[in-house]
Design an enzyme around this catalytic site. Structure first.
Site: not given
Length: 138
Positions: A57, A99-100, A103
């Site tokens: 990341c 993954h995004e 966030h």
């Protein structure tokens, strides 16, 4: 646009409190027309099947670890003009999206590591805390 070795970026990573993400699964900055931008994305279905791959990341330079994610997901989102759409992501693109998306929910990939994985990255996390402070501000 993404830069360095990253393939995606979520708004909270750059201090913007919005549910917005952008990614380019190729990771090639010369292919910027392939960037996908999503506003208010929502995962509406996950596959039961999972796989484990190594992730890194941009928020945690110099470290990576194995993360389990769904092999496919179904997503609802809006484009930059507010038009709603639905899409199914598989494989690498599904992994990038998850993954995004994490966030956007305040979840970071080290949170998803096994206990063993967390122990492996702890020295690097300690270095980052020493360099940038407990809150991680630059």
């Amino acid at each position: 646009r993404m830069w360095r070795e990253g393939v995606g970026l979520a708004a909270p990573q750059v201090g913007i409190n919005k549910r917005l993400m952008v990614y380019n699964e190729s990771g090639d900055k010369t292919k910027w027309l392939k960037e996908v931008t999503m506003v208010n994305p929502k995962i509406v279905e996950f596959s039961d099947a999972k796989d484990v791959e190594t992730e890194g990341c941009l928020s945690f330079p110099g470290m990576n670890g194995d993360v389990e994610r769904s092999k496919w997901i179904k997503v609802e989102a809006q484009n930059l003009k507010g038009k709603k759409f639905k899409k199914k992501f598989k494989g690498w693109e599904a992994r990038i999206f998850q993954h995004e998306y994490d966030h956007l929910d305040g979840v970071l990939y080290p949170d998803r590591l096994t206990d063993e994985g967390k122990e492996e990255v702890k020295p690097r996390l300690d270095e980052l805390i020493q360099d940038f402070g407990e809150g991680g501000e630059l």
